[in-house]
Design an enzyme around this catalytic site. Structure first.
Site, PDB file in Angstrom:
ATOM      1  N   CYS A 132       0.844  -1.197   0.000  1.00 46.16           N
ATOM      2  CA  CYS A 132       0.000   0.000   0.000  1.00 46.16           C
ATOM      3  C   CYS A 132       0.878   1.246   0.000  1.00 46.16           C
ATOM      4  O   CYS A 132       1.525   1.548   1.004  1.00 46.16           O
ATOM      5  CB  CYS A 132      -0.914  -0.040   1.224  1.00 46.16           C
ATOM      6  N   CYS A 135      -0.288   3.926   2.529  1.00 48.99           N
ATOM      7  CA  CYS A 135      -0.001   3.615   3.924  1.00 48.99           C
ATOM      8  C   CYS A 135       1.501   3.748   4.214  1.00 48.99           C
ATOM      9  O   CYS A 135       1.890   4.247   5.259  1.00 48.99           O
ATOM     10  CB  CYS A 135      -0.429   2.182   4.270  1.00 48.99           C
ATOM     11  N   ASP A 136       2.349   3.286   3.313  1.00 51.64           N
ATOM     12  CA  ASP A 136       3.772   3.124   3.637  1.00 51.64           C
ATOM     13  C   ASP A 136       4.723   3.941   2.762  1.00 51.64           C
ATOM     14  O   ASP A 136       5.931   3.927   3.000  1.00 51.64           O
ATOM     15  CB  ASP A 136       4.148   1.631   3.518  1.00 51.64           C
TER      16      ASP A 136
END
Ligand SMILES: Cc1cc2nc3c(=O)[nH]c(=O)nc-3n(C[C@H](O)[C@H](O)[C@H](O)COP(=O)(O)OP(=O)(O)OC[C@H]3O[C@@H](n4cnc5c(N)ncnc54)[C@H](O)[C@@H]3O)c2cc1C
Length: 310
Positions: A132, A135-136
């Site tokens: 993701c 997200c990261d």
């Protein structure tokens, strides 16, 4: 919690399908709980911009799911997040979900467990492998990353990563061509910060003292190998259905999806399914929401036909 708690409806999975089902169930005065193995929101939490959900021309995926959750909370539906489910018992008048916390029994159950990303299979594991970019991705600003996959997700997420300041992207696709839209391919490769390789797979990761240093790439036709220096890997190889808990209890398609009836019934009385876990041609938030609606209304009809609503 060791005792058994009784509900009208237990919903497994708190993505768009599960949360929509919960809204309908609560408004029908069914005592309902959502059991979610992670945090509510599902795959949409990892979608940067949603531009096809009616009423929001453009909205961040996590923001949209926060609105779903606020609606669920306003109806006082119980939600258990990060629960570790040991097993399901789908036969009989009560459907039982046995978790590390205890047992939840429902007169009906909706399976809305969606899908999960296909993992990267390499001999050497690494903590710097992700699924993701939203997200990261921030952890790799100013750094170099490897993107695995050649579909729309791989290209869209690569463009997103460049937009937040990732220094360079190497994108590899195992097949002889990319599958993303031509315009997206052109946008990525024309920016001067990304290179792509088709017929190429990741043979291994180079990890020193738990830190990723690079990846070994292998040409699928010639067998030639090369290494690329990268700080992180983002994998976009598609999705697998989350069917582990019920794959031995329901008839699934060859790909592992549930094939429900028009009422989202699975063939077992009181057991319904909704969203991406279903066999269908288009997996979108709107189709998940539609399935969730039908599953909840069908479950309500079933529960009332059995009498004894909680
Ligand atoms: C990269 C990407 C981008 C996308 N972009 C869009 C877009 O722009 N617009 C759009 O409409 N659609 C988009 N989609 C599709 C959309 O995300 C899905 O169709 C939708 O999320 C399906 O909802 P769902 O509730 O069925 O499943 P999910 O969103 O997958 O939710 C399932 C939930 O179940 C939970 N779960 C799984 N197993 C268990 C278990 N055993 N016990 C309890 N809980 C469990 C999961 O943690 C998850 O929260 C995108 C998908 C991807 C992969």
């Amino acid at each position: 919690m060791n005792e058994e708690r009784i509900y009208d409806l237990v919903i497994l999975g708190g993505g768009p399908a599960g949360m929509t089902a919960a809204i309908y169930a609560a408004r029908a005065k069914l005592k309902t709980i959502i059991l979610e193995s992670n945090i509510t929101g599902g795959l949409v939490n990892a979608t940067y911009t949603v531009e096809n959900f009616p009423s929001y021309p453009s909205i961040h995926g996590m923001d949209l799911m926060e609105k779903f959750r606020a609606h669920v909370d306003s109806l006082e539906v119980e939600v258990e997040e990060v629960c570790d489910i040991d097993r399901l018992e789908l036969g009989g008048p009560f459907k039982r979900v046995v978790t590390d916390e205890g047992t939840y029994a429902g007169r009906a159950i909706i399976l809305a467990t969606g899908r999960k990303p296909i993992p990267l299979a390499t001999p050497t594991p690494s903590e710097q492998v992700h699924w993701c970019a939203i997200c990261d991705g921030m952890a790799y600003v100013g750094k170099r990353v490897l993107v695995v996959g050649g579909g729309n997700s791989a290209f869209d997420e690569s463009l997103y990563m460049l937009s937040i300041g990732i220094e360079h992207i190497t994108l590899v696709e195992e097949m002889p061509r990319y599958f993303a839209a031509q315009a997206t391919q052109e946008r990525l490769f024309s920016c001067g910060k990304a290179v792509g390789h088709t017929s190429t797979k990741v043979a291994d990761l180079i990890v020193e003292n738990d830190v990723l240093k690079g990846a070994v790439l292998k040409h699928t036709e010639s067998g030639d190998t090369s290494t690329v220096e990268v700080d992180g890997v983002f994998v976009f190889l598609g999705q697998h259905p989350n069917n582990e808990l019920f794959k031995d209890q329901l008839e699934l398609t060859e790909q592992g999806y549930i094939r429900p009836g028009q009422d989202m019934g699975t063939g077992i009385p009181g057991v319904y399914s909704a969203g991406d876990i279903n066999d269908k041609p288009f997996r979108q938030i709107t189709t998940a929401v539609s399935d969730g609606t039908i599953a909840a209304l069908s479950a309500e009809r079933y529960i009332r036909s059995q009498g004894n609503v909680c």
